[in-house]
Design a protein around this motif. Sequence first.
Motif, PDB file in Angstrom:
ATOM      1  N   ASN A  33       0.827  -1.212   0.000  1.00 65.73           N
ATOM      2  CA  ASN A  33       0.000   0.000   0.000  1.00 65.73           C
ATOM      3  C   ASN A  33       0.860   1.260   0.000  1.00 65.73           C
ATOM      4  N   VAL A  34       1.975   1.235   0.734  1.00 61.16           N
ATOM      5  CA  VAL A  34       2.874   2.390   0.752  1.00 61.16           C
ATOM      6  C   VAL A  34       3.387   2.665  -0.658  1.00 61.16           C
ATOM      7  N   ALA A  35       3.712   1.607  -1.392  1.00 61.69           N
ATOM      8  CA  ALA A  35       4.158   1.770  -2.773  1.00 61.69           C
ATOM      9  C   ALA A  35       3.043   2.329  -3.649  1.00 61.69           C
ATOM     10  N   GLN A  36       1.815   1.907  -3.383  1.00 55.68           N
ATOM     11  CA  GLN A  36       0.667   2.426  -4.138  1.00 55.68           C
ATOM     12  C   GLN A  36       0.478   3.922  -3.879  1.00 55.68           C
ATOM     13  N   PHE A  37       0.611   4.326  -2.622  1.00 58.50           N
ATOM     14  CA  PHE A  37       0.461   5.748  -2.310  1.00 58.50           C
ATOM     15  C   PHE A  37       1.549   6.558  -3.006  1.00 58.50           C
ATOM     16  N   LYS A  38       2.773   6.065  -2.986  1.00 61.37           N
ATOM     17  CA  LYS A  38       3.875   6.775  -3.637  1.00 61.37           C
ATOM     18  C   LYS A  38       3.608   6.934  -5.129  1.00 61.37           C
ATOM     19  N   ALA A  39       3.080   5.895  -5.764  1.00 61.68           N
ATOM     20  CA  ALA A  39       2.762   5.959  -7.195  1.00 61.68           C
ATOM     21  C   ALA A  39       1.652   6.977  -7.450  1.00 61.68           C
ATOM     22  N   ALA A  40       0.649   6.985  -6.576  1.00 65.17           N
ATOM     23  CA  ALA A  40      -0.456   7.938  -6.716  1.00 65.17           C
ATOM     24  C   ALA A  40       0.039   9.368  -6.536  1.00 65.17           C
ATOM     25  N   ALA A  41       0.940   9.561  -5.565  1.00 64.55           N
ATOM     26  CA  ALA A  41       1.496  10.894  -5.328  1.00 64.55           C
ATOM     27  C   ALA A  41       2.320  11.360  -6.522  1.00 64.55           C
ATOM     28  N   LYS A  42       3.088  10.453  -7.085  1.00 64.96           N
ATOM     29  CA  LYS A  42       3.896  10.800  -8.262  1.00 64.96           C
ATOM     30  C   LYS A  42       3.015  11.208  -9.429  1.00 64.96           C
ATOM     31  N   ALA A  43       1.846  10.565  -9.537  1.00 64.66           N
ATOM     32  CA  ALA A  43       0.906  10.872 -10.612  1.00 64.66           C
ATOM     33  C   ALA A  43       0.008  12.062 -10.274  1.00 64.66           C
ATOM     34  N   SER A  44       0.151  12.604  -9.062  1.00 67.05           N
ATOM     35  CA  SER A  44      -0.691  13.716  -8.590  1.00 67.05           C
ATOM     36  C   SER A  44      -2.175  13.379  -8.704  1.00 67.05           C
ATOM     37  N   ASP A  45      -2.514  12.123  -8.404  1.00 62.71           N
ATOM     38  CA  ASP A  45      -3.889  11.640  -8.495  1.00 62.71           C
ATOM     39  C   ASP A  45      -4.516  11.691  -7.103  1.00 62.71           C
ATOM     40  N   LEU A  46      -5.283  12.745  -6.844  1.00 61.99           N
ATOM     41  CA  LEU A  46      -5.827  12.976  -5.509  1.00 61.99           C
ATOM     42  C   LEU A  46      -6.751  11.852  -5.057  1.00 61.99           C
ATOM     43  N   LYS A  47      -7.640  11.401  -5.940  1.00 64.83           N
ATOM     44  CA  LYS A  47      -8.573  10.342  -5.568  1.00 64.83           C
ATOM     45  C   LYS A  47      -7.845   9.046  -5.257  1.00 64.83           C
ATOM     46  N   TRP A  48      -6.833   8.731  -6.043  1.00 62.63           N
ATOM     47  CA  TRP A  48      -6.051   7.514  -5.831  1.00 62.63           C
ATOM     48  C   TRP A  48      -5.299   7.600  -4.496  1.00 62.63           C
ATOM     49  N   MET A  49      -4.714   8.766  -4.219  1.00 60.69           N
ATOM     50  CA  MET A  49      -4.010   8.941  -2.945  1.00 60.69           C
ATOM     51  C   MET A  49      -4.958   8.779  -1.767  1.00 60.69           C
ATOM     52  N   ALA A  50      -6.123   9.412  -1.850  1.00 55.51           N
ATOM     53  CA  ALA A  50      -7.091   9.320  -0.758  1.00 55.51           C
ATOM     54  C   ALA A  50      -7.526   7.876  -0.546  1.00 55.51           C
ATOM     55  N   GLN A  51      -7.754   7.150  -1.649  1.00 54.91           N
ATOM     56  CA  GLN A  51      -8.176   5.759  -1.527  1.00 54.91           C
ATOM     57  C   GLN A  51      -7.065   4.897  -0.955  1.00 54.91           C
ATOM     58  N   ALA A  52      -5.827   5.169  -1.352  1.00 54.51           N
ATOM     59  CA  ALA A  52      -4.696   4.410  -0.800  1.00 54.51           C
ATOM     60  C   ALA A  52      -4.580   4.639   0.704  1.00 54.51           C
ATOM     61  N   ASP A  53      -4.794   5.876   1.136  1.00 52.32           N
ATOM     62  CA  ASP A  53      -4.734   6.180   2.564  1.00 52.32           C
ATOM     63  C   ASP A  53      -5.865   5.481   3.311  1.00 52.32           C
ATOM     64  N   ILE A  54      -7.059   5.501   2.738  1.00 52.31           N
ATOM     65  CA  ILE A  54      -8.197   4.788   3.331  1.00 52.31           C
ATOM     66  C   ILE A  54      -7.870   3.306   3.452  1.00 52.31           C
ATOM     67  N   ARG A  88      -9.252  14.269   5.319  1.00 51.99           N
ATOM     68  CA  ARG A  88      -8.196  13.461   4.694  1.00 51.99           C
ATOM     69  C   ARG A  88      -7.784  14.068   3.357  1.00 51.99           C
ATOM     70  N   VAL A  89      -8.753  14.448   2.538  1.00 49.37           N
ATOM     71  CA  VAL A  89      -8.468  15.014   1.220  1.00 49.37           C
ATOM     72  C   VAL A  89      -7.761  16.360   1.352  1.00 49.37           C
ATOM     73  N   GLU A  90      -8.220  17.195   2.282  1.00 54.07           N
ATOM     74  CA  GLU A  90      -7.572  18.495   2.478  1.00 54.07           C
ATOM     75  C   GLU A  90      -6.105  18.318   2.842  1.00 54.07           C
ATOM     76  N   TYR A  91      -5.812  17.331   3.664  1.00 54.81           N
ATOM     77  CA  TYR A  91      -4.429  17.065   4.073  1.00 54.81           C
ATOM     78  C   TYR A  91      -3.590  16.596   2.899  1.00 54.81           C
ATOM     79  N   ILE A  92      -4.149  15.697   2.104  1.00 58.63           N
ATOM     80  CA  ILE A  92      -3.403  15.099   1.003  1.00 58.63           C
ATOM     81  C   ILE A  92      -3.214  16.071  -0.156  1.00 58.63           C
TER      82      ILE A  92
END
Length: 223
Positions: free
Chosen positions: A117-138, A168-172
């Motif tokens: 999951n940590v790797a998934q969040f990093k990939a989402a962050a690199k892609a600047s995909d807010l929804k993906w990041m939020a879902q990875a955190d969830i 969560r979204v505001e933070y991310i």
Amino acid sequence: MDELELNTNAYLPLRDVVFHTLREAILKGDLKPGERLMELQLAAKLGVSRTPIREAIRMLEQEGLAVTIPRKGAQVAAMTEKDMEDVLQIREALEILAAQLACKKITGAQLAALEDNVAQFKAAAKASDLKWMAQADIDFHDMIYQAAANPKLVLMLNNLREQVYRYRVEYIKDDKNHPRLIEEHRQIILGLKRREKDYVTEMMKRHLVNQEIAVKDIIRAQE
């Protein structure tokens, strides 16, 4: 509201499609705090009847994203420090309990899933995909809930998820928070691996408090 378009999904009821469309618009800032949610205008904009609009607004109210004002109707809810503190106090108590229980019961497969999951969040962050990041955190926190193996606790945390989502979204949204979030997740995993209850408790508390501080600053800036 000019950019508002229906995010169609053939597998969801129309009210849910409208809800997700409005929810995303609020979280992205396309619909601003205090902006009125007028049924006729939204129905015309999205090409639907008033019924799914009305149902979607009720769902937004359950998440704290909308509020109905007497004689004025529904509008996008403003974030307040009090609301955030109330929600995050409950979240902190329940999440720390979940992490403490997971420390005793988590499996090797569940630990591996957390690391993935940590790797998934990093990939989402690199892609600047807010929804993906939020879902990875969830998903990260959901995995810990499941590892706690307490269905009643999981139910309570799941019921809280919608109220937490906006914060969560505001933070991310702020990419400066991403490295800290990733490192905190790693440290939580490390504590779970070592079965160090006190360390996991401290890391989870630090993780949640840092989010609260950052979002509080955001709310104050918006005010």
